[in-house]
Design a protein around this motif. Sequence first.
Motif, PDB file in Angstrom:
ATOM      1  N   ASP A 244      97.342   6.673 122.299  1.00 40.22           N
ATOM      2  CA  ASP A 244      96.515   5.452 122.764  1.00 40.22           C
ATOM      3  C   ASP A 244      96.426   5.238 123.861  1.00 40.22           C
ATOM      4  OD1 ASP A 244      96.447   4.417 120.100  1.00 40.22           O
ATOM      5  OD2 ASP A 244      97.474   2.627 120.333  1.00 40.22           O
ATOM      6  N   TYR A 245      97.307   6.157 125.270  1.00 38.12           N
ATOM      7  CA  TYR A 245      97.225   6.061 127.010  1.00 38.12           C
ATOM      8  C   TYR A 245      96.563   7.229 127.177  1.00 38.12           C
ATOM      9  CZ  TYR A 245      99.812   1.821 125.668  1.00 38.12           C
ATOM     10  OH  TYR A 245      99.818   0.273 124.535  1.00 38.12           O
ATOM     11  N   TRP A 246      95.833   7.689 127.858  1.00 41.56           N
ATOM     12  CA  TRP A 246      95.314   9.004 128.491  1.00 41.56           C
ATOM     13  C   TRP A 246      96.167   8.928 129.497  1.00 41.56           C
ATOM     14  CZ3 TRP A 246      92.992  10.665 133.344  1.00 41.56           C
ATOM     15  CH2 TRP A 246      92.886  11.210 133.008  1.00 41.56           C
ATOM     16  N   LEU A 247      96.480   8.181 130.538  1.00 42.21           N
ATOM     17  CA  LEU A 247      97.535   8.165 131.890  1.00 42.21           C
ATOM     18  C   LEU A 247      97.306   6.372 132.192  1.00 42.21           C
ATOM     19  CD1 LEU A 247      98.929   9.721 134.490  1.00 42.21           C
ATOM     20  CD2 LEU A 247      96.656   9.875 134.962  1.00 42.21           C
ATOM     21  N   TYR A 248      98.820   5.839 132.390  1.00 41.13           N
ATOM     22  CA  TYR A 248      99.796   4.949 132.407  1.00 41.13           C
ATOM     23  C   TYR A 248      99.834   4.199 131.681  1.00 41.13           C
ATOM     24  CZ  TYR A 248      98.621   6.471 137.584  1.00 41.13           C
ATOM     25  OH  TYR A 248      98.105   7.633 138.412  1.00 41.13           O
ATOM     26  N   GLY A 249     101.085   3.500 131.704  1.00 42.51           N
ATOM     27  CA  GLY A 249     101.054   2.332 130.461  1.00 42.51           C
ATOM     28  C   GLY A 249     101.827   3.143 128.917  1.00 42.51           C
TER      29      GLY A 249
ATOM     30  N   THR B  62      97.135  12.878 140.764  1.00 50.98           N
ATOM     31  CA  THR B  62      95.789  11.559 140.605  1.00 50.98           C
ATOM     32  C   THR B  62      95.408  11.255 141.168  1.00 50.98           C
ATOM     33  OG1 THR B  62      97.940  10.790 141.018  1.00 50.98           O
ATOM     34  CG2 THR B  62      97.329  10.845 138.494  1.00 50.98           C
ATOM     35  N   ARG B  63      95.324  12.267 142.640  1.00 48.05           N
ATOM     36  CA  ARG B  63      94.861  11.903 144.232  1.00 48.05           C
ATOM     37  C   ARG B  63      94.083  13.011 144.740  1.00 48.05           C
ATOM     38  NH1 ARG B  63      99.853   8.429 146.151  1.00 48.05           N
ATOM     39  NH2 ARG B  63      99.299   6.298 145.115  1.00 48.05           N
ATOM     40  N   SER B  64      93.880  14.397 143.771  1.00 47.09           N
ATOM     41  CA  SER B  64      93.684  15.261 144.364  1.00 47.09           C
ATOM     42  C   SER B  64      92.030  15.586 144.395  1.00 47.09           C
ATOM     43  CB  SER B  64      93.495  16.256 142.958  1.00 47.09           C
ATOM     44  OG  SER B  64      93.038  16.512 141.384  1.00 47.09           O
ATOM     45  N   ASP B  65      91.677  14.826 144.196  1.00 48.78           N
ATOM     46  CA  ASP B  65      89.966  14.893 144.665  1.00 48.78           C
ATOM     47  C   ASP B  65      89.554  13.487 144.598  1.00 48.78           C
ATOM     48  OD1 ASP B  65      88.861  14.646 141.927  1.00 48.78           O
ATOM     49  OD2 ASP B  65      89.232  16.721 141.950  1.00 48.78           O
ATOM     50  N   GLU B  66      88.793  12.787 144.800  1.00 48.81           N
ATOM     51  CA  GLU B  66      88.039  11.359 144.450  1.00 48.81           C
ATOM     52  C   GLU B  66      88.154  10.835 143.074  1.00 48.81           C
ATOM     53  OE1 GLU B  66      84.614  10.886 147.698  1.00 48.81           O
ATOM     54  OE2 GLU B  66      85.944  10.776 149.345  1.00 48.81           O
ATOM     55  N   ASN B  67      87.470  11.661 142.736  1.00 51.09           N
ATOM     56  CA  ASN B  67      86.600  11.987 140.758  1.00 51.09           C
ATOM     57  C   ASN B  67      87.572  11.441 140.568  1.00 51.09           C
ATOM     58  OD1 ASN B  67      84.017  11.794 141.265  1.00 51.09           O
ATOM     59  ND2 ASN B  67      83.372  13.936 141.058  1.00 51.09           N
TER      60      ASN B  67
ATOM     61  N   CYS C 195      91.544   8.205 137.684  1.00 44.24           N
ATOM     62  CA  CYS C 195      92.516   7.580 137.128  1.00 44.24           C
ATOM     63  C   CYS C 195      93.398   5.753 137.317  1.00 44.24           C
ATOM     64  CB  CYS C 195      93.639   8.397 138.327  1.00 44.24           C
ATOM     65  SG  CYS C 195      94.068   9.114 137.118  1.00 44.24           S
ATOM     66  N   ARG C 196      92.522   5.218 138.502  1.00 43.93           N
ATOM     67  CA  ARG C 196      92.080   3.838 138.952  1.00 43.93           C
ATOM     68  C   ARG C 196      91.395   3.301 137.517  1.00 43.93           C
ATOM     69  NH1 ARG C 196      90.322   4.883 144.117  1.00 43.93           N
ATOM     70  NH2 ARG C 196      88.173   4.889 143.616  1.00 43.93           N
ATOM     71  N   ALA C 197      90.521   3.431 137.010  1.00 46.43           N
ATOM     72  CA  ALA C 197      90.244   3.435 135.774  1.00 46.43           C
ATOM     73  C   ALA C 197      90.470   3.609 134.211  1.00 46.43           C
ATOM     74  CB  ALA C 197      88.636   3.790 135.634  1.00 46.43           C
ATOM     75  N   GLU C 198      91.422   3.922 134.233  1.00 46.99           N
ATOM     76  CA  GLU C 198      92.417   4.542 133.584  1.00 46.99           C
ATOM     77  C   GLU C 198      94.121   3.036 133.565  1.00 46.99           C
ATOM     78  OE1 GLU C 198      92.522   5.756 130.373  1.00 46.99           O
ATOM     79  OE2 GLU C 198      91.023   6.778 131.009  1.00 46.99           O
ATOM     80  N   THR C 199      93.703   3.219 134.662  1.00 48.87           N
ATOM     81  CA  THR C 199      94.972   2.334 134.851  1.00 48.87           C
ATOM     82  C   THR C 199      94.633   0.939 133.925  1.00 48.87           C
ATOM     83  OG1 THR C 199      95.683   3.051 136.996  1.00 48.87           O
ATOM     84  CG2 THR C 199      96.511   0.400 136.421  1.00 48.87           C
ATOM     85  N   THR C 200      93.024   0.484 134.142  1.00 48.02           N
ATOM     86  CA  THR C 200      92.673  -0.871 133.751  1.00 48.02           C
ATOM     87  C   THR C 200      92.255  -0.570 131.901  1.00 48.02           C
ATOM     88  OG1 THR C 200      91.644  -1.439 135.277  1.00 48.02           O
ATOM     89  CG2 THR C 200      90.965  -2.653 133.447  1.00 48.02           C
TER      90      THR C 200
END
Length: 271
Positions: free
Chosen positions: A186-191, A223-228, A233-238
């Motif tokens: 259910d989690y793609w990244l984080y959580g 997760t910080r390899s490029d801006e996209n 990743c920020r969106a996936e945190t939410t």
Amino acid sequence: MKLSIIIVHYGPTTALERCLNALTTPGGPKREIIVVDNGGDTPLEAKPNSGYTIVPNLGNPGFAHGCNTGVSRASGELLLFLNPDAVASVSDLDTLVNEKTAHPEYTILSCRQTNSQGRQSKTFDSFPSPATLFGLTRALVRLFSPGKNPNPHSNWDGILDCDWVTGSVLLISAADLEKVGGWSNDYWLYGEDWDLCRRVRNRGMRVGCTSAVTLVHDHGVSTRSDENIEAICRAETTISGHAWAARHLPSVSSTLFHWLQITRSIVGLLP
């Protein structure tokens, strides 16, 4: 006791090569190394007699999916999930396995982590809730209930009981992981580490973080390899926060958590 090390990789290979060089040094516990390739610009290829196996994954189905893919190929009694931007020596592996063996009361065990500059990283924390969603409220919770909510940036000795530990360094037996149903897709990244530790704790099992081992872990290589990727990743945190609340918080707390997180996201977008 055989150890299976599972590394889910995406993105640049420099950090992964450093990680693998440390893991394939002779000595240490009997081990197999499985690298799950979740894609990126450079497909991975194992060199002859490299000491590790590469398992390609279609596309990038997420960290939890990659972990489960690695588990399906693992044969060890113990499973160590390790981020590709973390460096663990064979001595570190020995100590971590010995800690787990000496303290079977801990179903999940992690360890202290620092970055290359020696600054301690957050390797554990309290479960997300309306009371711990914001920095100020988290600080108040720790102030009034330090035993149940230890500070992840504090120094400690021995093994510290905690709600959850990061999936960047997570040791668990294959039998116990199977008992709780593996990692949740259910989690793609984080959580996904919150979720796994919550299901372990729901069974009355313990989660701990040991000071006996300190690994160097420079967060964000993938997760910080490029801006996209960073924006995703920020969106996936939410998104992971909403998934967590829906699965694990009581109805009133879940609703409040959703609204607080939505409010925080809107405020963050205002600038």
